[in-house]
Motif scaffolding. Structure first.
Motif, PDB file in Angstrom:
ATOM      1  N   ASP A  20       0.680  -1.165   0.031  1.00 52.22           N
ATOM      2  CA  ASP A  20       0.011  -0.072  -0.030  1.00 52.22           C
ATOM      3  C   ASP A  20       0.818   1.319   0.233  1.00 52.22           C
ATOM      4  OD1 ASP A  20      -2.762  -1.150   0.118  1.00 52.22           O
ATOM      5  OD2 ASP A  20      -2.086  -1.940   2.178  1.00 52.22           O
ATOM      6  N   ILE A  21       2.208   1.264  -0.577  1.00 52.61           N
ATOM      7  CA  ILE A  21       2.875   2.262  -0.493  1.00 52.61           C
ATOM      8  C   ILE A  21       2.483   3.573  -1.025  1.00 52.61           C
ATOM      9  CG2 ILE A  21       4.213   1.670  -2.667  1.00 52.61           C
ATOM     10  CD1 ILE A  21       5.878   3.288   0.414  1.00 52.61           C
ATOM     11  N   ALA A  22       1.639   3.569  -2.151  1.00 57.89           N
ATOM     12  CA  ALA A  22       1.020   4.730  -2.942  1.00 57.89           C
ATOM     13  C   ALA A  22       0.022   5.253  -1.963  1.00 57.89           C
ATOM     14  CB  ALA A  22       0.458   4.172  -4.166  1.00 57.89           C
ATOM     15  N   ALA A  23      -0.447   4.533  -1.047  1.00 61.12           N
ATOM     16  CA  ALA A  23      -1.426   5.321   0.009  1.00 61.12           C
ATOM     17  C   ALA A  23      -0.647   5.961   0.899  1.00 61.12           C
ATOM     18  CB  ALA A  23      -2.235   4.230   0.602  1.00 61.12           C
ATOM     19  N   LYS A  24       0.667   5.861   1.146  1.00 59.12           N
ATOM     20  CA  LYS A  24       1.439   6.468   2.185  1.00 59.12           C
ATOM     21  C   LYS A  24       2.115   7.615   1.978  1.00 59.12           C
ATOM     22  CE  LYS A  24       1.201   1.823   4.507  1.00 59.12           C
ATOM     23  NZ  LYS A  24       1.844   0.775   5.162  1.00 59.12           N
TER      24      LYS A  24
ATOM     25  N   TRP B 159       9.061  11.217  -3.132  1.00 57.13           N
ATOM     26  CA  TRP B 159       9.935  10.635  -2.109  1.00 57.13           C
ATOM     27  C   TRP B 159      10.402   9.450  -2.443  1.00 57.13           C
ATOM     28  CZ3 TRP B 159       9.797   6.569   0.771  1.00 57.13           C
ATOM     29  CH2 TRP B 159      10.691   6.428   1.869  1.00 57.13           C
ATOM     30  N   ILE B 160       9.464   8.684  -3.220  1.00 57.48           N
ATOM     31  CA  ILE B 160       9.691   7.106  -3.427  1.00 57.48           C
ATOM     32  C   ILE B 160      11.263   7.143  -4.474  1.00 57.48           C
ATOM     33  CG2 ILE B 160       9.383   5.177  -4.836  1.00 57.48           C
ATOM     34  CD1 ILE B 160       6.394   5.553  -3.742  1.00 57.48           C
ATOM     35  N   TYR B 161      10.940   8.062  -5.595  1.00 56.51           N
ATOM     36  CA  TYR B 161      12.057   8.350  -6.547  1.00 56.51           C
ATOM     37  C   TYR B 161      13.433   8.351  -5.858  1.00 56.51           C
ATOM     38  CZ  TYR B 161      14.896   9.739 -10.314  1.00 56.51           C
ATOM     39  OH  TYR B 161      16.031   9.937 -11.363  1.00 56.51           O
TER      40      TYR B 161
ATOM     41  N   GLY C 154      -1.687   0.349  -3.964  1.00 51.92           N
ATOM     42  CA  GLY C 154      -2.400   1.193  -2.917  1.00 51.92           C
ATOM     43  C   GLY C 154      -2.999   2.403  -3.766  1.00 51.92           C
ATOM     44  N   ALA C 155      -3.805   3.075  -2.906  1.00 50.29           N
ATOM     45  CA  ALA C 155      -4.594   4.278  -3.514  1.00 50.29           C
ATOM     46  C   ALA C 155      -4.729   5.247  -2.473  1.00 50.29           C
ATOM     47  CB  ALA C 155      -5.918   3.952  -4.055  1.00 50.29           C
ATOM     48  N   LYS C 156      -4.416   6.437  -2.732  1.00 53.34           N
ATOM     49  CA  LYS C 156      -4.567   7.542  -1.942  1.00 53.34           C
ATOM     50  C   LYS C 156      -5.921   7.929  -1.334  1.00 53.34           C
ATOM     51  CE  LYS C 156      -0.475   9.708  -2.020  1.00 53.34           C
ATOM     52  NZ  LYS C 156       0.445   9.892  -0.726  1.00 53.34           N
ATOM     53  N   ALA C 157      -5.962   8.185  -0.058  1.00 53.18           N
ATOM     54  CA  ALA C 157      -7.499   8.344   0.390  1.00 53.18           C
ATOM     55  C   ALA C 157      -7.987   9.763   0.122  1.00 53.18           C
ATOM     56  CB  ALA C 157      -7.467   8.080   2.162  1.00 53.18           C
ATOM     57  N   ASP C 158      -8.997   9.762   0.571  1.00 56.78           N
ATOM     58  CA  ASP C 158      -9.820  11.344   0.212  1.00 56.78           C
ATOM     59  C   ASP C 158      -9.041  12.295   0.937  1.00 56.78           C
ATOM     60  OD1 ASP C 158     -11.479  10.312  -2.078  1.00 56.78           O
ATOM     61  OD2 ASP C 158     -12.960  10.037  -0.668  1.00 56.78           O
TER      62      ASP C 158
END
Length: 204
Positions: A105-109, A114-116, A152-156
């Motif tokens: 779920d890394i994309a949600a966090k 930052w990841i790059y 993962g997906a970002k929360a609203d």
């Protein structure tokens, strides 16, 4: 309707109200702690963001780049430490415990910027990290970032989050909670470097 709660039988509506109150309290506590942590790190965070822009090598939503990134993740050793799906614990300490983050779920966090920069030069961000340099090219780091952003997906976004994080009352309450729970016992928190650890001395 009735529901059993720790041996007591209570109206179901009362239990719903209790859970709702607890969720609200937990969210308020989390917001207060986030407000305090952000107040201590905001200047440094904004400086880092300005000095490390999102590179052109990241191509959001590019299926070919994501596929290449997935292939790289599976072949250069990432899975030797990281899980990428539910139930994957590549470096287990015990049942359902992991030494390093599961990235499912890394994309949600966090975000691609930052990841790059993290995977390109981990110790440029955290000199003490055990994450090795993978000697990635810009293109490879961009492809892996593109792939990880599919997990993962970002929360609203929370309405008015910027104002809430900057609210002096939230910041003060957050500091109280950080001290109450002893967060500095495990985490490095600016301004609390000399606080005593909460665990008992076990060397003697």
């Amino acid at each position: 309707p009735l529901v059993s709660l720790d041996g007591d039988v209570v109206p179901f509506t009362a239990e719903l109200d209790r859970v709702a109150d607890q969720v609200r309290e937990d969210l308020e506590d989390a917001l207060a702690i986030a407000s305090y942590i952000w107040s201590q790190s905001r200047e440094e965070g904004e400086k880092w963001t300005k000095e490390n822009p999102l590179p052109a090598a990241f191509r959001a939503g590019d299926a070919n780049a994501a596929a290449k990134g997935k292939q790289l993740v599976e072949t250069i050793g990432c899975k030797g430490c990281h899980g990428l799906a539910d139930g994957e614990f590549s470096t287990p300490l015990g049942k359902e415990k992991d030494l390093v983050p599961n990235l499912k779920d890394i994309a949600a966090k966090t975000g691609p910027q930052w990841i790059y920069h993290w995977i390109k030069n981990p110790r440029g961000f955290s000199p003490e990290t055990r994450m090795p340099s993978l000697r990635l090219s810009d293109e490879e780091a961009g492809a892996i970032t593109t792939y990880l952003m599919t997990l993962g997906a970002k929360a609203d976004p929370m309405a008015g989050i910027e104002e809430k994080l900057a609210d002096a009352a939230n910041i003060k309450r957050g500091e109280t909670l950080v001290r109450k729970w002893g967060c500095f016992g495990c985490h490095d928190i600016k301004g609390m470097e000399k606080e005593s650890r909460i665990g008992a001395e076990l060397t003697t």
